[in-house]
Design a protein around this motif. Structure first.
Motif, short mmCIF file in Angstrom:
data_model
loop_
_atom_site.label_atom_id
_atom_site.label_comp_id
_atom_site.label_asym_id
_atom_site.label_seq_id
_atom_site.Cartn_x
_atom_site.Cartn_y
_atom_site.Cartn_z
N ARG A 147 0.84 -1.21 0.00
CA ARG A 147 0.00 0.00 0.00
C ARG A 147 0.87 1.26 0.00
O ARG A 147 0.53 2.25 -0.63
CB ARG A 147 -0.95 -0.01 1.19
CG ARG A 147 -2.08 -0.99 1.03
CD ARG A 147 -3.09 -0.89 2.13
NE ARG A 147 -4.18 -1.81 1.91
CZ ARG A 147 -5.11 -2.07 2.78
NH1 ARG A 147 -5.09 -1.47 3.96
NH2 ARG A 147 -6.07 -2.93 2.50
N ALA A 148 1.97 1.21 0.72
CA ALA A 148 2.88 2.36 0.75
C ALA A 148 3.48 2.59 -0.63
O ALA A 148 3.60 3.74 -1.08
CB ALA A 148 3.98 2.13 1.79
N LYS A 149 3.84 1.50 -1.33
CA LYS A 149 4.40 1.64 -2.69
C LYS A 149 3.39 2.23 -3.65
O LYS A 149 3.71 3.07 -4.48
CB LYS A 149 4.88 0.26 -3.22
CG LYS A 149 6.13 -0.24 -2.55
CD LYS A 149 6.52 -1.61 -3.08
CE LYS A 149 7.71 -2.16 -2.31
NZ LYS A 149 8.06 -3.51 -2.74
N VAL A 150 2.11 1.80 -3.53
CA VAL A 150 1.03 2.35 -4.37
C VAL A 150 0.84 3.84 -4.08
O VAL A 150 0.71 4.66 -5.00
CB VAL A 150 -0.29 1.56 -4.16
CG1 VAL A 150 -1.47 2.27 -4.82
CG2 VAL A 150 -0.16 0.14 -4.69
N ALA A 151 0.91 4.23 -2.84
CA ALA A 151 0.73 5.62 -2.46
C ALA A 151 1.88 6.48 -3.00
O ALA A 151 1.67 7.59 -3.51
CB ALA A 151 0.64 5.76 -0.94
N VAL A 152 3.12 5.95 -2.93
CA VAL A 152 4.27 6.67 -3.46
C VAL A 152 4.15 6.82 -4.96
O VAL A 152 4.41 7.89 -5.54
CB VAL A 152 5.59 5.94 -3.07
CG1 VAL A 152 6.78 6.50 -3.83
CG2 VAL A 152 5.81 6.05 -1.57
N ALA A 153 3.72 5.75 -5.63
CA ALA A 153 3.58 5.78 -7.10
C ALA A 153 2.52 6.79 -7.52
O ALA A 153 2.67 7.48 -8.54
CB ALA A 153 3.24 4.41 -7.64
N LYS A 154 1.43 6.91 -6.78
CA LYS A 154 0.36 7.87 -7.09
C LYS A 154 0.84 9.31 -6.93
O LYS A 154 0.44 10.19 -7.66
CB LYS A 154 -0.86 7.64 -6.20
CG LYS A 154 -1.72 6.50 -6.62
CD LYS A 154 -2.97 6.44 -5.74
CE LYS A 154 -3.88 5.33 -6.18
NZ LYS A 154 -5.08 5.25 -5.35
N ASN A 155 1.70 9.51 -5.93
CA ASN A 155 2.19 10.88 -5.65
C ASN A 155 3.36 11.28 -6.54
O ASN A 155 3.75 12.43 -6.55
CB ASN A 155 2.59 11.00 -4.19
CG ASN A 155 1.38 10.93 -3.27
OD1 ASN A 155 0.28 11.24 -3.68
ND2 ASN A 155 1.61 10.48 -2.04
N ALA A 156 3.93 10.36 -7.27
CA ALA A 156 5.10 10.66 -8.10
C ALA A 156 4.72 11.26 -9.44
O ALA A 156 3.69 11.34 -9.93
CB ALA A 156 5.92 9.40 -8.34
#
Length: 195
Positions: free
Chosen positions: A186-195
């Motif tokens: 979930r943290a990786k998905v959140a980082v990817a969305k914010n990038a």
């Protein structure tokens, strides 16, 4: 056959037999039933409500009082028989206090009405099937997905297998490893969305 024969038959039947009246009072219990529930045989004139006699965990304020009494396997079958259902057969849990500890039985209860001297009684045949319902033996499980091969050869989830072959009730949770993996993904998905 005379009366003595039927008294002997009641005494030697190798499973619990209980006669219950329309008020839920136990009128008779055979020796095997007494042994199963660790109670003394009834004397002439003794009448106890089932939960009181068997020391049901829900009978703290008297048998039939607690909300759980409505789902009691013994009460339900006795009342069906007294209301005239020819034969009922159900499986369920029944918890008692024995030796200051809670003991859970898995019971198979068969009930039938018995009219005697213009009174309808419920004849209950009570079998303790606790050991029968436990899983035992070798259970084929897939090394990769952890599905289990059932008796029909079908591969089913562990949850489905346990629900079909035991009295276990399952809840869902995450183990620490899976919880960490879920949070990381979930943290990786959140980082990817914010990038």
């Amino acid at each position: 056959m005379d009366n003595e024969f039927f008294k002997l038959l009641f005494k030697v039947i190798p499973t619990g037999i209980v006669l219950v009246d329309e008020n839920g009072n136990v009128q008779a219990i055979n020796p095997e039933g007494s042994k199963m529930f660790c109670v003394e045989p009834l004397k002439d004139g003794d009448h106890y409500r089932g939960g009181d006699l068997f020391r049901c965990v829900n009978a703290k304020n008297g048998c039939g009082v607690a909300t759980a009494c409505q789902d009691c396997i013994l009460r339900a079958n006795a009342m069906l028989a007294i209301k005239g259902q020819s034969v009922s057969r159900q499986k369920g849990k029944f918890c008692v206090i024995q030796d200051n500890e809670v003991k859970q039985f898995i019971l198979q209860v068969t009930a039938s009405p018995l009219v005697y001297k213009q009174n309808t009684l419920a004849l209950l045949i009570i079998e303790d099937i606790s050991l029968v319902t436990e899983l035992s033996g070798l259970i084929p499980i897939c090394s990769s997905c952890h599905s289990i091969r059932d008796d029909k050869g079908d591969w089913v989830s562990i949850a489905k297998f346990l629900q079909e072959h035991s009295e276990a009730e399952l809840t869902h949770d995450y183990c620490p490893k899976c919880s960490k993996e879920l949070l990381n993904s979930r943290a990786k998905v959140a980082v990817a969305k914010n990038a």
